[in-house]
Design an enzyme around this catalytic site. Sequence first.
Site, PDB file in Angstrom:
ATOM      1  N   ASP A  47     -54.618  23.628  46.425  1.00  0.00           N
ATOM      2  CA  ASP A  47     -55.290  22.417  46.884  1.00  0.00           C
ATOM      3  C   ASP A  47     -56.756  22.742  47.181  1.00  0.00           C
ATOM      4  O   ASP A  47     -57.052  23.603  48.011  1.00  0.00           O
ATOM      5  CB  ASP A  47     -54.605  21.917  48.164  1.00  0.00           C
ATOM      6  CG  ASP A  47     -55.228  20.624  48.662  1.00  0.00           C
ATOM      7  OD1 ASP A  47     -54.948  19.578  48.055  1.00  0.00           O
ATOM      8  OD2 ASP A  47     -56.021  20.670  49.631  1.00  0.00           O
ATOM      9  N   TYR A  52     -64.948  21.418  49.962  1.00  0.00           N
ATOM     10  CA  TYR A  52     -64.621  22.761  50.480  1.00  0.00           C
ATOM     11  C   TYR A  52     -65.535  23.858  49.941  1.00  0.00           C
ATOM     12  O   TYR A  52     -65.601  24.945  50.512  1.00  0.00           O
ATOM     13  CB  TYR A  52     -63.179  23.171  50.132  1.00  0.00           C
ATOM     14  CG  TYR A  52     -62.094  22.265  50.633  1.00  0.00           C
ATOM     15  CD1 TYR A  52     -62.344  21.295  51.597  1.00  0.00           C
ATOM     16  CD2 TYR A  52     -60.792  22.371  50.137  1.00  0.00           C
ATOM     17  CE1 TYR A  52     -61.333  20.453  52.043  1.00  0.00           C
ATOM     18  CE2 TYR A  52     -59.778  21.542  50.586  1.00  0.00           C
ATOM     19  CZ  TYR A  52     -60.064  20.582  51.527  1.00  0.00           C
ATOM     20  OH  TYR A  52     -59.069  19.760  51.961  1.00  0.00           O
ATOM     21  N   HIS A 110     -60.635  11.547  48.893  1.00  0.00           N
ATOM     22  CA  HIS A 110     -60.467  12.401  50.083  1.00  0.00           C
ATOM     23  C   HIS A 110     -60.262  11.593  51.370  1.00  0.00           C
ATOM     24  O   HIS A 110     -59.417  11.926  52.198  1.00  0.00           O
ATOM     25  CB  HIS A 110     -61.697  13.316  50.225  1.00  0.00           C
ATOM     26  CG  HIS A 110     -61.419  14.612  50.891  1.00  0.00           C
ATOM     27  ND1 HIS A 110     -61.969  15.801  50.495  1.00  0.00           N
ATOM     28  CD2 HIS A 110     -60.658  14.923  51.956  1.00  0.00           C
ATOM     29  CE1 HIS A 110     -61.553  16.782  51.283  1.00  0.00           C
ATOM     30  NE2 HIS A 110     -60.756  16.271  52.174  1.00  0.00           N
TER      31      HIS A 110
HETATM   32  N1  LIG Z   1     -57.108  16.155  52.903  1.00  0.00           N
HETATM   33  C1  LIG Z   1     -57.755  16.542  53.990  1.00  0.00           C
HETATM   34  O1  LIG Z   1     -58.527  15.779  54.597  1.00  0.00           O
HETATM   35  C2  LIG Z   1     -57.557  17.934  54.498  1.00  0.00           C
HETATM   36  C3  LIG Z   1     -58.045  18.309  55.746  1.00  0.00           C
HETATM   37  C4  LIG Z   1     -57.822  19.615  56.190  1.00  0.00           C
HETATM   38  C5  LIG Z   1     -57.098  20.492  55.384  1.00  0.00           C
HETATM   39  N2  LIG Z   1     -56.666  20.113  54.136  1.00  0.00           N
HETATM   40  C6  LIG Z   1     -55.912  21.033  53.242  1.00  0.00           C
HETATM   41  O2  LIG Z   1     -54.819  21.593  53.960  1.00  0.00           O
HETATM   42  C7  LIG Z   1     -54.914  23.007  53.906  1.00  0.00           C
HETATM   43  C8  LIG Z   1     -54.328  23.655  55.141  1.00  0.00           C
HETATM   44  O3  LIG Z   1     -54.889  23.137  56.304  1.00  0.00           O
HETATM   45  P1  LIG Z   1     -55.718  24.030  57.338  1.00  0.00           P
HETATM   46  O4  LIG Z   1     -56.333  25.151  56.596  1.00  0.00           O
HETATM   47  O5  LIG Z   1     -56.560  23.103  58.095  1.00  0.00           O
HETATM   48  O6  LIG Z   1     -54.630  24.507  58.377  1.00  0.00           O
HETATM   49  P2  LIG Z   1     -53.210  25.269  58.391  1.00  0.00           P
HETATM   50  O7  LIG Z   1     -52.790  25.675  57.039  1.00  0.00           O
HETATM   51  O8  LIG Z   1     -52.311  24.431  59.225  1.00  0.00           O
HETATM   52  O9  LIG Z   1     -53.578  26.531  59.264  1.00  0.00           O
HETATM   53  C9  LIG Z   1     -54.369  27.565  58.773  1.00  0.00           C
HETATM   54  C10 LIG Z   1     -54.512  28.573  59.894  1.00  0.00           C
HETATM   55  O10 LIG Z   1     -53.212  29.096  60.222  1.00  0.00           O
HETATM   56  C11 LIG Z   1     -53.247  30.506  60.127  1.00  0.00           C
HETATM   57  N3  LIG Z   1     -51.965  30.954  59.556  1.00  0.00           N
HETATM   58  C12 LIG Z   1     -51.533  30.808  58.283  1.00  0.00           C
HETATM   59  N4  LIG Z   1     -50.309  31.322  58.135  1.00  0.00           N
HETATM   60  C13 LIG Z   1     -49.952  31.842  59.334  1.00  0.00           C
HETATM   61  C14 LIG Z   1     -48.805  32.518  59.802  1.00  0.00           C
HETATM   62  N5  LIG Z   1     -47.773  32.753  59.010  1.00  0.00           N
HETATM   63  N6  LIG Z   1     -48.787  32.912  61.116  1.00  0.00           N
HETATM   64  C15 LIG Z   1     -49.846  32.666  61.931  1.00  0.00           C
HETATM   65  N7  LIG Z   1     -50.951  32.007  61.539  1.00  0.00           N
HETATM   66  C16 LIG Z   1     -50.999  31.602  60.250  1.00  0.00           C
HETATM   67  C17 LIG Z   1     -54.381  30.838  59.204  1.00  0.00           C
HETATM   68  O11 LIG Z   1     -54.889  32.103  59.542  1.00  0.00           O
HETATM   69  P3  LIG Z   1     -55.422  33.155  58.463  1.00  0.00           P
HETATM   70  O12 LIG Z   1     -56.247  32.388  57.463  1.00  0.00           O
HETATM   71  O13 LIG Z   1     -56.219  34.096  59.290  1.00  0.00           O
HETATM   72  O14 LIG Z   1     -54.233  33.809  57.813  1.00  0.00           O
HETATM   73  C18 LIG Z   1     -55.388  29.736  59.507  1.00  0.00           C
HETATM   74  O15 LIG Z   1     -56.161  30.075  60.643  1.00  0.00           O
HETATM   75  C19 LIG Z   1     -56.418  23.251  53.743  1.00  0.00           C
HETATM   76  O16 LIG Z   1     -56.703  24.564  53.333  1.00  0.00           O
HETATM   77  C20 LIG Z   1     -56.771  22.193  52.766  1.00  0.00           C
HETATM   78  O17 LIG Z   1     -56.415  22.569  51.458  1.00  0.00           O
HETATM   79  C21 LIG Z   1     -56.870  18.839  53.694  1.00  0.00           C
END
Ligand SMILES: NC(=O)c1ccc[n+]([C@@H]2O[C@H](COP(=O)([O-])OP(=O)(O)OC[C@H]3O[C@@H](n4cnc5c(N)ncnc54)[C@H](OP(=O)(O)O)[C@@H]3O)[C@@H](O)[C@H]2O)c1
Length: 283
Positions: A47, A52, A110
């Site tokens: 994604d 980004y 988005h």
């Molecule tokens: N459509 C939208 O408006 C929108 C908005 C926000 C996000 N997104 C999408 O959703 C994706 C994910 O969301 P997000 O990045 O905001 O948050 P997330 O995936 O909920 O959380 C990511 C965080 O969790 C940590 N993490 C990952 N796996 C872990 C585990 N097994 N144990 C402990 N901590 C862990 C990561 O740390 P490390 O990186 O240090 O491993 C990072 O700090 C984004 O990358 C993006 O593609 C879309």
Amino acid sequence: MKSIYDCYTLSNDVQIPCLGYGTYKAAADESAAVICLAIEAGYRYFDTASFYGTEKYLGEAIQESGISREEFFITSKVWKTEMGYEETKAAFARTVENLGTDYLDLYLIHWPLPTPDYKDWKTLDIETWRAMEELYKEGKVRAIGLSNFLPHHIENLLENCEIAPMADQLEYHPGYTQEAAVQYCKEHDICVQGWSPIGRGRMFGDKLFLELTEKYQVSPAQLCLKFAIQNGVIPLPKSSTMERMKQNQDLFGFEISKEDMFRLRTMPQAGWSGEHPDRERVY
Ligand SMILES: NC(=O)c1ccc[n+]([C@@H]2O[C@H](COP(=O)([O-])OP(=O)(O)OC[C@H]3O[C@@H](n4cnc5c(N)ncnc54)[C@H](OP(=O)(O)O)[C@@H]3O)[C@@H](O)[C@H]2O)c1
């Protein structure tokens, strides 16, 4: 679902894997290294979004992997400042160039509004969607959809579109499950993807989490991701280490009971990002 490669079928019969890797901030060091690691860890559904700044690193990582483009499922998104008919066409051209590909598997709007006080968002959404429909009809995207659209935003499109959206990407994790929007999508055959499925770790200290991670002998992240999958929502976790990348795929050896699923769905609001399409960001 028995592995991250098992798929749901979108309303236009396109297969979409049940878990993807989120690339927001996955190239903070301005290199493709973390995304290369994610491919090595086994992720094939990625994604990204023009906002980004990771499209070009994802493109590089795919190129370096030597794995054929068809084995990947790639989603990108039109940003708030790229909305409108001509702007969306131009945004798409930039996106595929950044990615070094000639098609997307899924292309999303988005956010439904560029700013919460934007008056004529209904017309802007319809114009943006018209460009998406054309890209779809031209075979440049295999599926088209939305992100952060709530039922009232989707209704506007459904009343005015030729092709109904196939997906909606929403913030989704225990503590913020957007039940009304998810239910609306399910009733309209719109596949839901969950962003911030781990809530960036904000709910990990909750007492229900402490109880259930002990009970199922899993990490809080695994509890969140399995919760999404059992609710038919596609989680898109981001992680930076091989250990976490693997852990976030190791979800198929346990099942959350029906009772615990209800408890997670009804826990007090926790871990919300502070973002809502119709409001100024709270924090
Ligand atoms: N459509 C939208 O408006 C929108 C908005 C926000 C996000 N997104 C999408 O959703 C994706 C994910 O969301 P997000 O990045 O905001 O948050 P997330 O995936 O909920 O959380 C990511 C965080 O969790 C940590 N993490 C990952 N796996 C872990 C585990 N097994 N144990 C402990 N901590 C862990 C990561 O740390 P490390 O990186 O240090 O491993 C990072 O700090 C984004 O990358 C993006 O593609 C879309």
